[in-house]
Design a protein around this motif. Sequence first.
Motif, PDB file in Angstrom:
ATOM      1  N   ILE A 170       0.842  -1.208   0.000  1.00  0.00           N
ATOM      2  CA  ILE A 170       0.000   0.000   0.000  1.00  0.00           C
ATOM      3  C   ILE A 170       0.878   1.260   0.000  1.00  0.00           C
ATOM      4  N   ILE A 171       1.986   1.202   0.739  1.00  0.00           N
ATOM      5  CA  ILE A 171       2.866   2.362   0.888  1.00  0.00           C
ATOM      6  C   ILE A 171       3.363   2.809  -0.485  1.00  0.00           C
ATOM      7  N   SER A 211      -2.206  11.352   2.830  1.00  0.00           N
ATOM      8  CA  SER A 211      -1.621  12.078   3.956  1.00  0.00           C
ATOM      9  C   SER A 211      -1.955  13.554   3.896  1.00  0.00           C
ATOM     10  N   ASP A 212      -1.753  14.216   5.043  1.00  0.00           N
ATOM     11  CA  ASP A 212      -1.738  15.669   5.101  1.00  0.00           C
ATOM     12  C   ASP A 212      -0.534  16.051   5.956  1.00  0.00           C
ATOM     13  N   ASP A 213      -0.496  17.267   6.479  1.00  0.00           N
ATOM     14  CA  ASP A 213       0.671  17.699   7.250  1.00  0.00           C
ATOM     15  C   ASP A 213       0.829  16.967   8.571  1.00  0.00           C
ATOM     16  N   ASN A 214      -0.269  16.394   9.116  1.00  0.00           N
ATOM     17  CA  ASN A 214      -0.243  15.786  10.445  1.00  0.00           C
ATOM     18  C   ASN A 214      -0.253  14.270  10.450  1.00  0.00           C
ATOM     19  N   TRP A 215      -0.682  13.632   9.389  1.00  0.00           N
ATOM     20  CA  TRP A 215      -0.876  12.190   9.431  1.00  0.00           C
ATOM     21  C   TRP A 215      -0.688  11.546   8.061  1.00  0.00           C
ATOM     22  N   VAL A 216      -0.490  10.234   8.098  1.00  0.00           N
ATOM     23  CA  VAL A 216      -0.489   9.411   6.887  1.00  0.00           C
ATOM     24  C   VAL A 216      -1.378   8.208   7.164  1.00  0.00           C
ATOM     25  N   SER A 217      -2.266   7.910   6.225  1.00  0.00           N
ATOM     26  CA  SER A 217      -3.230   6.817   6.372  1.00  0.00           C
ATOM     27  C   SER A 217      -3.037   5.833   5.232  1.00  0.00           C
ATOM     28  N   ARG A 218      -2.767   4.582   5.590  1.00  0.00           N
ATOM     29  CA  ARG A 218      -2.619   3.505   4.606  1.00  0.00           C
ATOM     30  C   ARG A 218      -3.942   2.751   4.597  1.00  0.00           C
ATOM     31  N   ARG A 219      -4.670   2.841   3.507  1.00  0.00           N
ATOM     32  CA  ARG A 219      -6.043   2.345   3.435  1.00  0.00           C
ATOM     33  C   ARG A 219      -6.075   0.923   2.888  1.00  0.00           C
ATOM     34  N   LEU A 220      -6.268  -0.004   3.807  1.00  0.00           N
ATOM     35  CA  LEU A 220      -6.176  -1.437   3.491  1.00  0.00           C
ATOM     36  C   LEU A 220      -7.453  -1.999   2.889  1.00  0.00           C
ATOM     37  N   THR A 279      -2.875   4.018  10.347  1.00  0.00           N
ATOM     38  CA  THR A 279      -2.638   5.463  10.332  1.00  0.00           C
ATOM     39  C   THR A 279      -1.577   5.842  11.349  1.00  0.00           C
ATOM     40  N   VAL A 280      -0.715   6.787  10.969  1.00  0.00           N
ATOM     41  CA  VAL A 280       0.294   7.329  11.877  1.00  0.00           C
ATOM     42  C   VAL A 280       0.124   8.842  11.927  1.00  0.00           C
ATOM     43  N   LEU A 281      -0.079   9.361  13.140  1.00  0.00           N
ATOM     44  CA  LEU A 281      -0.110  10.803  13.367  1.00  0.00           C
ATOM     45  C   LEU A 281       1.257  11.222  13.880  1.00  0.00           C
ATOM     46  N   THR A 282       1.759  12.334  13.380  1.00  0.00           N
ATOM     47  CA  THR A 282       3.102  12.801  13.681  1.00  0.00           C
ATOM     48  C   THR A 282       3.179  13.417  15.075  1.00  0.00           C
ATOM     49  N   ALA A 283       4.223  13.068  15.806  1.00  0.00           N
ATOM     50  CA  ALA A 283       4.448  13.597  17.152  1.00  0.00           C
ATOM     51  C   ALA A 283       4.384  15.119  17.156  1.00  0.00           C
ATOM     52  N   GLY A 284       3.706  15.672  18.171  1.00  0.00           N
ATOM     53  CA  GLY A 284       3.636  17.109  18.340  1.00  0.00           C
ATOM     54  C   GLY A 284       2.554  17.799  17.530  1.00  0.00           C
ATOM     55  N   THR A 285       1.752  17.047  16.797  1.00  0.00           N
ATOM     56  CA  THR A 285       0.698  17.663  15.987  1.00  0.00           C
ATOM     57  C   THR A 285      -0.642  17.616  16.706  1.00  0.00           C
ATOM     58  N   GLU A 286      -1.522  18.529  16.288  1.00  0.00           N
ATOM     59  CA  GLU A 286      -2.907  18.561  16.758  1.00  0.00           C
ATOM     60  C   GLU A 286      -3.798  18.575  15.533  1.00  0.00           C
ATOM     61  N   THR A 287      -4.783  17.678  15.503  1.00  0.00           N
ATOM     62  CA  THR A 287      -5.697  17.571  14.371  1.00  0.00           C
ATOM     63  C   THR A 287      -7.121  17.688  14.870  1.00  0.00           C
ATOM     64  N   TYR A 288      -7.869  18.611  14.281  1.00  0.00           N
ATOM     65  CA  TYR A 288      -9.297  18.755  14.591  1.00  0.00           C
ATOM     66  C   TYR A 288     -10.071  17.867  13.634  1.00  0.00           C
ATOM     67  N   ALA A 322      -1.100  14.264  19.112  1.00  0.00           N
ATOM     68  CA  ALA A 322      -0.110  13.193  19.133  1.00  0.00           C
ATOM     69  C   ALA A 322       1.066  13.627  20.004  1.00  0.00           C
ATOM     70  N   ILE A 323       1.264  12.937  21.097  1.00  0.00           N
ATOM     71  CA  ILE A 323       2.363  13.239  22.009  1.00  0.00           C
ATOM     72  C   ILE A 323       3.657  12.662  21.439  1.00  0.00           C
ATOM     73  N   THR A 324       3.570  11.440  20.948  1.00  0.00           N
ATOM     74  CA  THR A 324       4.669  10.789  20.217  1.00  0.00           C
ATOM     75  C   THR A 324       4.087  10.421  18.856  1.00  0.00           C
ATOM     76  N   ASN A 325       4.897   9.859  17.974  1.00  0.00           N
ATOM     77  CA  ASN A 325       4.290   9.292  16.769  1.00  0.00           C
ATOM     78  C   ASN A 325       3.256   8.287  17.251  1.00  0.00           C
ATOM     79  N   PHE A 326       2.067   8.384  16.707  1.00  0.00           N
ATOM     80  CA  PHE A 326       0.890   7.675  17.227  1.00  0.00           C
ATOM     81  C   PHE A 326       0.332   6.805  16.103  1.00  0.00           C
ATOM     82  N   ARG A 327       0.525   5.490  16.232  1.00  0.00           N
ATOM     83  CA  ARG A 327       0.088   4.562  15.185  1.00  0.00           C
ATOM     84  C   ARG A 327      -1.160   3.832  15.643  1.00  0.00           C
ATOM     85  N   VAL A 328      -2.175   3.872  14.790  1.00  0.00           N
ATOM     86  CA  VAL A 328      -3.471   3.301  15.126  1.00  0.00           C
ATOM     87  C   VAL A 328      -4.030   2.511  13.946  1.00  0.00           C
TER      88      VAL A 328
END
Length: 127
Positions: A9-10, A17-26, A40-49, A97-103
């Motif tokens: 998928i990668i 993706s956008d500036d805060n996250w990358v989503s791999r759609r399975l 999905t991985v959200l980048t450390a230090g980001t805030e997403t509404y 995201a406090i750290t890189n946050f993978r979900v």
Amino acid sequence: MKVKKLEDIIGTEKEVSDDNWVSRRLLLQEDNVGFSLHDTVLTAGTETYIWYKHHIEAVYCIEGEAEIETVENGETYRITPGTMYCLDNHEKHYVRAITNFRVVCVFTPALIGDEVHDEEGVYRAPE
């Protein structure tokens, strides 16, 4: 039966993706299973509404740490590996995201695949 590998998928159109996250759609709407599945991985230090106005999302944390804040009541939740949360009432919320946050995320109805959040934090309505 469907079998897919993240490595396949990668780098394709199913990696969004956008500036805060990358989503791999399975799994997507085209897979005809009634939901979509994302790594999905959200980048450390980001805030997403986010406001899933048209979707229900369940999220399972597999790596990292984040804080979820619901807008309506200001409640915050610390999310760490092994924690699941479900936005079953279309809650407007912030993900910090406090750290890189993978979900692993599940959406119903299924996403088409190219969705990104609009200015309201919303994915477009399903077709």
